[in-house]
Design an enzyme around this catalytic site. Structure first.
Site, mmCIF file in Angstrom:
data_model
loop_
_atom_site.group_PDB
_atom_site.id
_atom_site.type_symbol
_atom_site.label_atom_id
_atom_site.label_comp_id
_atom_site.label_asym_id
_atom_site.label_seq_id
_atom_site.Cartn_x
_atom_site.Cartn_y
_atom_site.Cartn_z
ATOM 1 N N GLY A 212 0.901 -1.168 -0.072
ATOM 2 C CA GLY A 212 -0.176 0.069 0.045
ATOM 3 C C GLY A 212 0.734 1.307 -0.037
ATOM 4 N N VAL B 291 4.370 -5.494 2.864
ATOM 5 C CA VAL B 291 4.511 -6.445 3.826
ATOM 6 C C VAL B 291 4.636 -7.828 3.456
ATOM 7 C CG1 VAL B 291 3.502 -7.601 6.139
ATOM 8 C CG2 VAL B 291 2.814 -5.187 5.213
ATOM 9 N N ASP C 102 -3.450 5.011 13.980
ATOM 10 C CA ASP C 102 -4.538 4.525 12.567
ATOM 11 C C ASP C 102 -5.047 3.111 12.987
ATOM 12 O OD1 ASP C 102 -5.109 4.465 10.043
ATOM 13 O OD2 ASP C 102 -3.254 3.408 9.531
#
Length: 675
Positions: free
Chosen positions: A27, A32, A140
């Site tokens: 993203g 990841v 977040d």
């Protein structure tokens, strides 16, 4: 987490000591990977974009945030195992938790209900509490950052938004990807706090319970407008969870409960009843010197977290009617106390017959800076109580503690975090001395608020601590640094005095000054768990290091106790200790009570007794009687993140503590009649 996809030709095959097996996702922040460590353990390796960390300042911020993240208790969170840089790109390695995200689970299996919803709320709130206790604001929290693992819900990516703060990646990720979970103050470009995380947690629980967002909108701008201007859609959320989430979704962060109250209500430790009427109870307006006029009404310390500043008048806010907020026994009340004294000294108001200058000081917020506050100093300047704070916004700020207002604009000149402050005099003029992550020490005229001369250079790493004293009749500053050294500076010439003092084997976190056998000494504490004493005339160590703490020594202070000089120290081991400065031996047993690292300590006199004030990762400020080495009263609560700096001074006839926190707030606390 989803199953790993295949590696592309452009993907790395190894990060640090971890072999990469596949791609878990990508993203705006980075990619990841599923990895495998030397022991065969599967891990999640998050490689951030190179633009996230482009200079030394951002590298140090990244390293600090990761160090804090690794302190988070492991229950209900994915443990951070390692961090570093690979080909210029920062990476983090954390525990790999197999399973879908909460977002994916609700999308495929529907909303959570019954005991499953209750367990989800308790587990994620517990994780958030652990994150906050480590001094981190998640920033977040959202359904995709809750992994529904085989052993229960696990919260991931805490602190990542902070690491990315100020980069293009943050803007893209936060405002386009997850606007539905951002608190109003974040949308207004205000600093995020623990209260912001509670808002995001509540919005996430609404999604879990209903399968839809609490704030609807077709696009990011519409969603943000709904958050700012409309009430949340809570249809379908069962009671009593609905009322609790409504309180956490209050527009004003000061109207939201604390995480402790949330957990107490979720687990039934504190019975809660719906709040039926809106009530605002006011304490007396402060006198011109900042003290209460009548001295008859003051907030209970347990209720202080619900106090806010409205003009010059502190007002206790209840949860607004219509949001179905809760009032609990733990929230505290405003009470009238007439002449009540609690041993060994009272933090309640004096009677109305007492002189105005001795009236209780109403505790509360002095002001805020635009980023984390790392250090606090306080003193009487021209007869007025003044505080100076150092912040991660690269500035220092002067505060008038009587009016509780900033004095002029921030002191600008450092190019990185201001991590140390002290107040002294040079040529008869009051000055502030600041140390910074830019490796320099600066002197500021507190009357003109202008820099005095050029920065003092010599340290090769962050300056973490500074103290001011006199040696041979000349004003000097003593500083401690990440370069493991202690330096002495002539504040008149702004030149180093002699060579650096070496002895600590790791970063020097803390510096204090005092007298031993008529000679000026410095006392320092550091990452090597030791305290050292230095003769400032010869700049040589005095005796062997003081040992006993089992973690970093974060704070030191020097005072006299029963006629002898002593050192008071605070540590990563959650204790406060007293040491005989001459013999280097402990005085009594360690003082325990904080539930997290004790980051700072200051000393003073209250009611004829020698006391210490400490700040901690547990977000509290504590007062200690150094003679009995016992806590005085309950902790001062109100900060929503780690308290990194404390100082002691006077307002009128009262001793006060001043504290600064990672929540960006400066607060003042009444300690009692000054000696």
């Amino acid at each position: 987490m989803p199953d790993a996809g295949p590696l592309k030709a452009t993907d790395p095959r190894r990060i640090g000591v971890h072999d990469l097996l596949g791609v878990l996702g990508s993203g705006g922040q980075g990619t990841v990977y599923l990895g495998r460590g030397p022991s065969g353990q599967q891990v999640a390796v998050k490689v951030l974009h190179a633009r996230v960390v482009e200079n030394t300042t951002e590298m140090r911020r990244f390293e600090r945030e990761v160090a804090l993240a690794r302190q988070v208790a492991a229950f209900c969170t994915a443990t951070v195992l390692e961090a570093g840089f690979s080909e210029g790109r920062p990476y983090l390695v954390s525990e790999y938790v197999p399973g879908p995200s909460l977002q994916e689970l609700v999308a495929t299996d529907g909303p959570r209900t019954g005991s499953g919803l209750e367990r989800l709320a308790i587990a994620t709130a517990t994780a958030l509490d652990a994150i906050h206790r480590a001094g981190i604001v998640h920033r977040d929290f959202k359904p995709t950052n809750v992994i529904m693992g085989p052993e229960g819900p696990v919260v991931i990516d805490f602190g990542i938004a902070r690491i990315l703060e100020g980069t293009d990646a943050t803007t893209v990720s936060a405002l386009v990807g997850t606007p539905a979970y951002l608190a109003p103050e974040q949308l207004a470009n205000q600093p995020a706090s623990a209260a912001s995380d509670l808002f995001a947690w509540a919005a996430t629980m609404v999604y879990a319970a209903t399968g839809r967002r609490a704030f609807a909108g077709e696009h990011a701008a519409a969603i943000m407008g709904t958050i700012l201007n409309s009430e949340p859609d809570l249809d379908g959320v069962p009671e009593p969870l609905r009322a609790l989430l409504a309180a956490c979704l209050a527009k004003d962060p000061r109207d939201r409960p604390g995480i402790g109250e949330v957990l107490a209500m979720l687990t039934g430790r504190i019975p809660a009843e719906p709040y039926e009427m809106e009530t605002v109870t006011e304490s007396p307006a402060p006198a011109p010197d900042g003290s209460a006029v009548s001295g008859a009404v003051t907030p209970n310390p347990a209720a202080e977290r619900d106090m806010i500043s409205t003009g010059d008048r502190p007002v206790r806010r209840s949860f607004p009617r219509g949001r179905a907020g809760w009032i609990t026994a733990a929230a505290g009340v405003v009470v009238v106390v007439l002449g009540v004294v609690f041993w060994p000294f009272s933090r309640e108001p004096v009677t109305s017959a007492a002189p105005a200058t001795a009236a209780a000081v109403v505790p509360g917020v002095v002001g805020t800076q635009s980023d984390d506050i790392w250090a606090v100093a306080a003193a009487q300047v021209d007869g007025r109580p003044v505080a100076v704070t150092g912040s991660a916004d690269d500035t220092a700020q002067v505060w008038d503690l009587t009016t509780r207002t900033p004095v002029g604009d921030p002191l600008r000149g450092h190019t990185e975090d201001v991590s140390a402050v002290a107040i002294g005099q040079v040529d008869g003029r009051p000055v502030a001395v600041t140390g910074s992550a830019d490796d320099t020490v600066r002197v500021w005229d507190l009357v003109t608020r202008q820099p005095v001369g050029d920065p003092m250079r010599g340290h090769t790493e962050d300056v973490y601590a500074v103290a001011v004293t006199q040696v041979d009749g000349r004003p000097v500053a003593v500083t401690g640094s990440g370069d493991d050294t202690v330096r002495v500076w002539d504040l008149t010439t702004r030149q180093p005095v002699g060579e650096p003092m070496k002895g600590h084997t790791e970063d020097v976190w803390a510096v204090a000054v005092g007298q031993l056998n008529g000679r000026p000494v410095a006392v320092t504490g550091g990452v090597d768990d030791t305290i050292r004493v230095w003769d400032l005339t010869t700049r040589r160590p005095v005796g062997e290091p003081i040992t006993g703490h089992t973690g970093d020594v974060y704070g030191v202070a020097v005072t006299r106790l029963d006629g002898r000089p002593v050192v008071v120290s605070s540590s990563e081991d959650d204790t406060v200790r007293v040491w005989d400065l001459a013999t280097h031996q402990p005085v009594g047993q360690p003082m325990v009570g904080h539930t997290g690292n004790v980051t700072s300590v200051a000393v003073g006199q209250v009611g004829g007794r020698t006391v210490a004030v400490t700040g901690s990762w547990d977000r509290s400020v504590r007062l200690w009687d150094l003679t009995s080495r016992r806590p005085v009263g309950e902790p001062f609560t109100g900060h929503t993140s780690t308290v990194y700096g404390v100082a002691v001074t006077r307002i009128g006839g009262r001793a006060v503590a001043v504290s600064g926190s990672r929540d960006t707030a400066v607060r003042v606390w009444d300690l009692g009649p000054a000696s």
